[in-house]
Design an enzyme around this catalytic site. Sequence first.
Site, PDB file in Angstrom:
ATOM      1  N   GLY A  39       0.831  -1.196   0.000  1.00  0.00           N
ATOM      2  CA  GLY A  39       0.000   0.000   0.000  1.00  0.00           C
ATOM      3  C   GLY A  39       0.861   1.240   0.000  1.00  0.00           C
ATOM      4  O   GLY A  39       2.083   1.155  -0.078  1.00  0.00           O
ATOM      5  N   GLU A  59       3.732  -1.945  -7.126  1.00  0.00           N
ATOM      6  CA  GLU A  59       4.274  -2.974  -6.252  1.00  0.00           C
ATOM      7  C   GLU A  59       4.256  -4.351  -6.874  1.00  0.00           C
ATOM      8  O   GLU A  59       4.960  -5.251  -6.424  1.00  0.00           O
ATOM      9  CB  GLU A  59       3.500  -3.006  -4.930  1.00  0.00           C
ATOM     10  CG  GLU A  59       3.428  -1.641  -4.274  1.00  0.00           C
ATOM     11  CD  GLU A  59       3.867  -1.693  -2.830  1.00  0.00           C
ATOM     12  OE1 GLU A  59       4.519  -2.674  -2.446  1.00  0.00           O
ATOM     13  OE2 GLU A  59       3.553  -0.753  -2.091  1.00  0.00           O
ATOM     14  N   PRO A  76      -6.963   5.583  15.924  1.00  0.00           N
ATOM     15  CA  PRO A  76      -5.943   6.634  16.085  1.00  0.00           C
ATOM     16  C   PRO A  76      -4.554   6.064  16.350  1.00  0.00           C
ATOM     17  O   PRO A  76      -3.554   6.715  16.065  1.00  0.00           O
ATOM     18  CB  PRO A  76      -6.453   7.421  17.295  1.00  0.00           C
ATOM     19  CG  PRO A  76      -7.893   7.096  17.418  1.00  0.00           C
ATOM     20  CD  PRO A  76      -8.074   5.721  16.871  1.00  0.00           C
ATOM     21  N   GLU A 107      11.129  -6.571  -2.026  1.00  0.00           N
ATOM     22  CA  GLU A 107      11.006  -7.895  -1.430  1.00  0.00           C
ATOM     23  C   GLU A 107       9.535  -8.214  -1.212  1.00  0.00           C
ATOM     24  O   GLU A 107       8.903  -7.739  -0.260  1.00  0.00           O
ATOM     25  CB  GLU A 107      11.771  -7.947  -0.107  1.00  0.00           C
ATOM     26  CG  GLU A 107      12.059  -9.379   0.311  1.00  0.00           C
ATOM     27  CD  GLU A 107      13.058  -9.440   1.444  1.00  0.00           C
ATOM     28  OE1 GLU A 107      13.381 -10.540   1.875  1.00  0.00           O
ATOM     29  OE2 GLU A 107      13.502  -8.381   1.914  1.00  0.00           O
TER      30      GLU A 107
END
Lengths: 220, 220
Positions: A39, A59, A76, A107
């Site tokens: 992400g 990615e 949070p 990786e």
Amino acid sequence: MPIRVTVDIVIFTIQSGDLQVLLVRRGIEPYKGRWAIPGGFVLEQESLEQAALRELREETGVTDVYLEQLYSFGDPKRDPRGRTVTVAWFALVDAERALQAGTDAAEARWWSVQHRPPLAFDHASILDYALERLRNKLEYTTVGFQLLPDKFTLGDLQKVYEAILGRALDKRNFRRKIGLLGILKPLDELRSEGGRPARLHRFSARKFEKLKDKGILFPF
Amino acid sequence: MPIRVTVDIVIFTIQSGDLQVLLVRRGIEPYKGRWAIPGGFVLEQESLEQAALRELREETGVTDVYLEQLYSFGDPKRDPRGRTVTVAWFALVDAERALQAGTDAAEARWWSVQHRPPLAFDHASILDYALERLRNKLEYTTVGFQLLPDKFTLGDLQKVYEAILGRALDKRNFRRKIGLLGILKPLDELRSEGGRPARLHRFSARKFEKLKDKGILFPF
DNA sequence: CTATAATAGTGTCTGAAAGACACGAACGCC
DNA sequence: GGCGTTCGTGTCTTTCAGACACTATTATAG
């Protein structure tokens, strides 16, 4: 309110009858060395979906896949560096494209969802949620087809369902249900794998659209 | 990446057989005077769910309701003032509590989902998405019960389903399905409304939990 | 070349659930 | 006491889901 927004993408594939997920090893703190769901940050001028597609491409090199928004996580304390909200997605890639994904510079590798390593942040929760969604969607949509290449045998398809649901299915009942849907086009092509050759099939998006127009969904 | 994060809450109720949604009139630009889905910014130290609950309480005075995350919307141009991502939720309140909600200080009122006004931002999309989710969930969960007060008649329950699905249901088939679930406790109490009095029922969370434990979901 | 191992492909029966369908019961009101 | 209104109930038919076993076609090993 400086909240940073990220996207995380749970990418599934099936390799030899095993449901797998793509994970990347973190190179920096926090959780350095831990495995994580791929992400990254949402950029200023892109939509959430564009961000997810971009990360997916960056990615894994993979493009043109099934992608669906999953859930947003915003505890949070989920990132010790500061407040972040992540919009999680899940993606399905077929086995052929999956090979290319795992071999990139960063990786990254495929892990069986059964034997996955400990994950960074709250990524274990995200993965669990994605799995649950995938199992549910399997029963009333065509997501299963997204995990197969263009041409496949009915046995391949059944293995996909069995891998995701984690249980064996009856061959005749399975084929009857698939047949009733009428969304597979049998091809004049066989594939041999150490037994009687199996007929290849193709998913017919055209027939599928007709069913959707009639409001018919998938009775799995 | 200074992206602001908000929550918006689509709040549904049923009033006399009509599915309604709570909207607030905007007092400031942009879209001043337009109706909008209630919502606001996520604060630094609260989770997304806490933010949704807080906004729900602030804007409607309502607490202890069914609340579920819906989807996150993040088109770069969805707010002309700058980049915002909103995490949308939907909430269900019963008719009794709904009355108190509509009478608050801020200009807020219930609108029939059939005859809603034009909405600010991308709120029309959000509302449509919430409606779709509500209809789907109705068929395999107990969300329908969330729209009713503690005690209700089977006729009340059927009206809820009919209002959401937008079509008439057969009374006998409906009652058979409800009965098979075995999650309603008939009370020794009747309610009269210009005809033969109807028996009141109560949703039995205890029995419901037992069903869930067995993996039985709702066959609507 | 024959036997065997491996996978592909096919139909029936039974139980459960869904949908269509109509009438008597209990109350309020006039 | 009659009428309007809402409540409450059962059967039949069709459809779907699940259990269940054998023959067909190929490759390979002997």
